[in-house]
Design an enzyme around this catalytic site. Structure first.
Site, PDB file in Angstrom:
ATOM      1  CD  GLU A 123      -3.196  -1.415   1.789  1.00 35.75           C
ATOM      2  OE1 GLU A 123      -2.961  -0.167   3.039  1.00 35.75           O
ATOM      3  OE2 GLU A 123      -4.246  -1.883   2.067  1.00 35.75           O
ATOM      4  NE  ARG A 175      -2.942   2.320   4.430  1.00 33.34           N
ATOM      5  CZ  ARG A 175      -2.653   1.891   5.877  1.00 33.34           C
ATOM      6  NH1 ARG A 175      -2.779   2.595   6.466  1.00 33.34           N
ATOM      7  NH2 ARG A 175      -4.113   1.147   5.555  1.00 33.34           N
ATOM      8  CB  ALA A 237     -11.258   0.974  16.296  1.00 31.94           C
ATOM      9  CD  GLU A 238     -11.872  -2.305  12.337  1.00 31.33           C
ATOM     10  OE1 GLU A 238     -11.185  -2.011  12.412  1.00 31.33           O
ATOM     11  OE2 GLU A 238     -13.057  -1.929  12.566  1.00 31.33           O
ATOM     12  CG  ASP A 361     -15.319   0.226  10.528  1.00 35.82           C
ATOM     13  OD1 ASP A 361     -14.699   0.820  10.432  1.00 35.82           O
ATOM     14  OD2 ASP A 361     -15.218  -0.460   8.785  1.00 35.82           O
ATOM     15  CG  ASN A 447     -11.086   1.994   3.403  1.00 41.70           C
ATOM     16  OD1 ASN A 447      -9.366   2.149   4.431  1.00 41.70           O
ATOM     17  ND2 ASN A 447     -11.318   0.917   3.894  1.00 41.70           N
ATOM     18  CB  CYS A 660      -7.938 -14.442   6.046  1.00 45.57           C
ATOM     19  SG  CYS A 660      -6.888 -13.225   7.674  1.00 45.57           S
TER      20      CYS A 660
HETATM   21  O1  LIG Z   1     -10.158   0.632  12.998  1.00 42.27           O
HETATM   22  C1  LIG Z   1      -9.188   0.195  12.485  1.00 42.27           C
HETATM   23  O2  LIG Z   1      -8.122   0.660  13.498  1.00 42.27           O
HETATM   24  C2  LIG Z   1      -8.181   0.629  11.064  1.00 42.27           C
HETATM   25  C3  LIG Z   1      -7.024   0.028  11.168  1.00 42.27           C
HETATM   26  C4  LIG Z   1      -6.618   0.024  10.000  1.00 42.27           C
HETATM   27  C5  LIG Z   1      -5.479  -0.562   9.297  1.00 42.27           C
HETATM   28  O3  LIG Z   1      -4.956   0.148   9.917  1.00 42.27           O
HETATM   29  O4  LIG Z   1      -4.799  -1.283   8.411  1.00 42.27           O
HETATM   30  C6  LIG Z   1      -8.087  -0.216   9.132  1.00 42.27           C
HETATM   31  C7  LIG Z   1      -9.364  -0.449   8.827  1.00 42.27           C
HETATM   32  N1  LIG Z   1      -9.352   0.522  10.332  1.00 42.27           N
HETATM   33  C8  LIG Z   1     -10.603   0.086   8.482  1.00 42.27           C
HETATM   34  O5  LIG Z   1     -11.824   0.354   9.171  1.00 42.27           O
HETATM   35  C9  LIG Z   1     -10.273  -0.883   6.834  1.00 42.27           C
HETATM   36  O6  LIG Z   1     -11.501  -0.769   6.086  1.00 42.27           O
HETATM   37  C10 LIG Z   1      -9.478  -0.700   6.576  1.00 42.27           C
HETATM   38  C11 LIG Z   1      -8.786  -1.496   5.267  1.00 42.27           C
HETATM   39  C12 LIG Z   1      -7.564  -1.009   5.464  1.00 42.27           C
HETATM   40  C13 LIG Z   1      -6.309  -1.739   4.795  1.00 42.27           C
HETATM   41  O7  LIG Z   1      -4.993  -1.455   5.045  1.00 42.27           O
HETATM   42  O8  LIG Z   1      -6.931  -1.779   3.371  1.00 42.27           O
HETATM   43  N2  LIG Z   1      -6.945  -1.294   6.899  1.00 42.27           N
HETATM   44  C14 LIG Z   1      -7.983  -0.556   7.122  1.00 42.27           C
HETATM   45 CA   LIG Z   2     -11.851  -0.001  11.158  1.00 39.04          CA
END
Ligand SMILES: O=C(O)c1cc(C(=O)O)c2c(n1)C(=O)C(=O)c1cc(C(=O)O)[nH]c1-2
Ligand SMILES: [Ca+2]
Length: 730
Positions: A123, A175, A237-238, A361, A447, A660
């Site tokens: 990413e 990233r 936060a999940e 979310d 996103n 996954c």
């Molecule tokens: O709530 C969080 O702490 C958190 C962290 C991350 C992350 O760190 O990649 C994502 C998300 N939420 C999220 O909601 C999300 O849709 C998401 C997509 C991705 C990705 O890298 O594709 N990370 C994350």
């Molecule tokens: Ca999230």
């Protein structure tokens, strides 16, 4: 290859700087300054600098050692280098380079490709200074690449425990890095912030940013660095986590300040006045602090040198369901917000909450762009933002006041925003007694994929999407406990909703939008076959570049949206490209590696390729690497099972495997295999894979103590039962 001496190199830079400069008077002034700089540099460095062959440790030290806030700000005038995540502090991703333009983009060809040796999501936007590139792959591995040759300078692997991949929601991604005074900063997936010597890749310092390892904290975002401080937030936060951002001294790694995004346990002293104010918007009956409350700042951190503020994009509530988190309601500050902090002290200055009382979310962590726009005849300093919730925001960044918001995709949770910047909600969207097809869903209408802003067209180029998810509110909350049908609960997910208990009725889509932020309207769009397309880059060559989920790198006319050029990339691209000048030539680079939360389990390409950086130039003639056909496998057969086990197997699968592996036989597999198409042998020996299995070094958790052998038998029944159910009848 013979290296040009310093004076030639300086002259090069100086010439090409002027080639892109528009005003004659400024050209004259630059000419004088350029000549003075040339002489000063020659005198100051003497002959020593001349021996620094490009790509040598001395050259890297000199080139990266000069990168500080002033250099990042100065570079924004020419954009010859790409020294920070979003190119400049305003994160515009608008390059002033125009050597590659609408007239010659059709002649773009591959200059070189570089294998990142990774098979999970990539990413990162590459950071490039005088031809030295820093880019990250999955598992937070950093690669330093010499763009003059496309060859490796060094790599650094922080050694994240691969069996702990499940501690982040959304793939083991990163990233990118930040660069400052000869150091490269990377956030490791397990929560360490690491400073590396830019010339050697050796660790200079390392800090654990995690306040409590009892919670699933990660880092996936690129750090931001300014005025001697490097700032990073965390994901989680999940899983039940409390968000915060921390600033460290770039030189020593000592903590400079920390700001929490949501209040903690109200029986303890508040960290600062902003926490005390925020606590009034939460209902203590929900005991939100036990689950952390959320608000994790896992991506966008934007520094504003004009106002000396740093803007934090905060995340979703933890759990998502507000009726469980804060039963009496409330805005639950500072979830789903942009918050301005004093850059020196980390003290709260203002906030604007885009999604009060988040329930879906709806993170506001999406990349921000700082712009100076004329709105209703007035010059305004604004933040441009397109968070998950589907509305495009223009906010006054001097004070956080709402200017406008307009939905950029169809939405059903709110009908719009009132003059005070409050959403006008659809009451059904948060009725805990009903299932709701939330549009946008938790994947967001946009996103983390960065958008770009071209001041010449006045347009923002925004990767928009829809991924259907149905949400059914749960009645009670438990922390870190496997519960049947509770998505991901075996590995710690805890969101307070059952996902897709009712199949969603809306349809997936992905598109590139050219959006006018002043008129708040769409100007053109490009439709894609799938959601989850890459971040964008726009240039003074009147171009927009974007990688796509279906494995192409595309260039559009920025004004009209006409597609001008494309190249295959082997696999789906999610990261944003970067462009830069080296020795008078403009290059475009993109790091490719299919993944992220959508790409773990789903795909839109028939081919696959390892993580790779592709670099293009006009007239580039390097051969594309061979892409291999994706071996999905046949629909599973041959597993004996008791059909009575299928319902319970479904529930356990949803709790342990679905995050996954997706839906067996229905999804086609992303960077992780779909179990409906894996070999009979694998599924027959599932327990040997689930418990201390052979794929732990690929990110497969060890489910010892979390599942029983009897559970695994039921999972086998579900996988084979589902495969049998969807097999076309003869
Ligand atoms: O709530 C969080 O702490 C958190 C962290 C991350 C992350 O760190 O990649 C994502 C998300 N939420 C999220 O909601 C999300 O849709 C998401 C997509 C991705 C990705 O890298 O594709 N990370 C994350
Ligand atoms: Ca999230």
């Amino acid at each position: 290859m013979k290296q040009p001496a310093v004076s030639v190199w300086f002259a090069h830079r100086f010439l090409r700087d002027n080639a892109t400069s528009r005003s004659a008077t400024s050209t004259k002034r630059d000419l004088k300054l350029g000549a003075a700089a040339l002489i000063a540099a020659a005198l100051f460095h003497g002959g020593a600098f001349a021996q620094n062959a490009k790509g040598s440790a001395d050259h890297i030290r000199a080139a990266t050692g000069a990168i500080d806030s002033a250099a990042i700000i100065a570079n924004a005038k020419t954009t010859n280098d790409w020294p920070s995540y979003g190119l400049d502090y305003a994160e515009t991703r608008f390059s002033k380079l125009d050597r590659i333009n609408v007239d010659n983009v059709k002649q773009l060809g591959l200059q070189w490709s570089y294998s990142l040796g990774s098979d999970r999501g990539v990413e990162a936007t590459p950071v490039v200074v005088d031809g030295i590139m820093y880019v990250t792959a999955s598992w937070s591995v950093v690669h330093a690449v010499d763009t003059r040759t496309g060859k490796k300078l060094w790599t650094y692997d922080p050694g994240v425990d691969r069996s702990k991949g499940y501690r982040g929601c959304c793939d083991v991604v990163n990233r990118g890095v930040a660069l400052y005074k000869g150091k490269v900063f990377v956030g490791a997936y397990d929560g360490r912030l690491v400073a590396l010597d830019a010339a050697t890749g050796k660790v200079v310092w390392e800090k654990d940013t995690v306040i409590d390892h009892g919670y699933s904290y990660t880092i996936t975002g690129a750090p931001r660095v300014f005025n001697g401080k490097v700032v990073i937030g965390n994901g989680g936060a999940e899983y039940g986590a409390r968000g915060y951002v921390t600033a460290y001294d770039a030189e020593t790694g000592n903590q400079a300040w920390r700001w929490f995004t949501v209040p903690g346990d109200p029986s303890k002293p508040f960290e600062d006045a902003s926490m005390e104010a925020a606590a009034k918007t939460w209902d203590p009956a929900g005991k939100w602090w036990v689950n952390g409350g959320g608000g994790t700042a896992w991506d966008s951190i934007t520094f504003d040198p004009d106002l000396n503020m740093v803007y934090i994009g905060t995340g979703n509530g933890s759990p998502w369901a507000r009726h469980l988190r804060s039963p009496a309601g409330g805005d639950n500050l500072y979830l789903g917000s942009i918050v301005a902090l004093n850059a020196d002290t980390g003290k709260y200055v203002w906030h604007y909450q885009e999604t009060p009382g988040d329930n879906w979310d709806y993170t506001s962590t999406q990349p921000m762009i700082l712009a100076d726009l004329t709105i209703d005849g007035q010059p305004r300093k604004v933040v441009l933002h397109a968070p998950k919730n589907g509305f495009f925001f223009v906010i006054d960044r001097t004070n956080g006041k709402f200017i406008s918001a307009k939905n950029f995709v169809e939405v059903n949770w709110a009908t719009g925003y009132d003059a005070n910047g409050r959403p006008i909600e659809n009451p059904e969207a948060r009725d805990p007694t009903k299932s709701f097809d939330s549009i946008p869903g938790p994947y967001g209408a946009h996103n983390w994929h960065p958008m770009s802003f071209n001041p010449q067209t006045g347009l923002v180029y925004l990767p928009a999407q829809g991924v259907p998810i149905n949400l059914t509110g749960e009645k009670a909350l438990t922390q870190n406990k496997m519960e049947p049908f509770k998505f991901g609960s075996t590995t710690g997910w805890n969101v307070g909703f059952t996902l897709n208990a009712v199949p969603p009725k809306n349809l997936p889509f992905g598109r590139l939008l050219a959006w006018d932020p002043v008129q708040q309207k769409e100007v053109w769009r490009a439709e894609y076959v799938a959601p989850w397309n890459g971040g964008t880059l726009t240039t003074a060559g009147n171009l927009v570049f974007q990688g796509t989920a279906d494995g192409r790198f595309v260039a559009y006319n920025a004004k009209t949206g006409e597609k001008l050029w494309e190249s295959p990339l082997g696999t789906g691209a999610v990261a944003a490209p970067a462009t830069y000048m080296v020795d008078g030539v403009q290059y475009v680079s993109i790091a490719v590696g299919w993944g992220g939360v959508f790409g773990i389990s789903q795909r839109a390409t028939e081919k696959e390729a390892p993580g790779t950086v592709y670099t293009f130039a006009v007239g580039g003639k390097a051969p594309m690497p061979e892409f291999t056909k994706y071996q999905m496998g046949n629909l599973l057969t041959g597993i004996e099972y008791d059909p009575k086990d299928v319902p319970e197997g479904t529930a356990i699968y949803v709790a342990a495997c679905a995050t996954c592996h997706g839906v067996p036989g229905v999804d086609r597999g992303g960077n992780v295999k779909n179990l409906g198409y894996t070999s009979t042998e694998n599924i027959a020996h599932l327990k040997d894979i689930v418990f201390k299995g052979p794929y732990r070094d690929k990110g497969m958790p060890d489910f010892t103590g979390k599942l029983t052998e009897a559970d695994v038998v039921k999972i086998q029944a579900f996988i084979q039962g589902t495969a049998d159910a969807i097999r076309p009848k003869k």
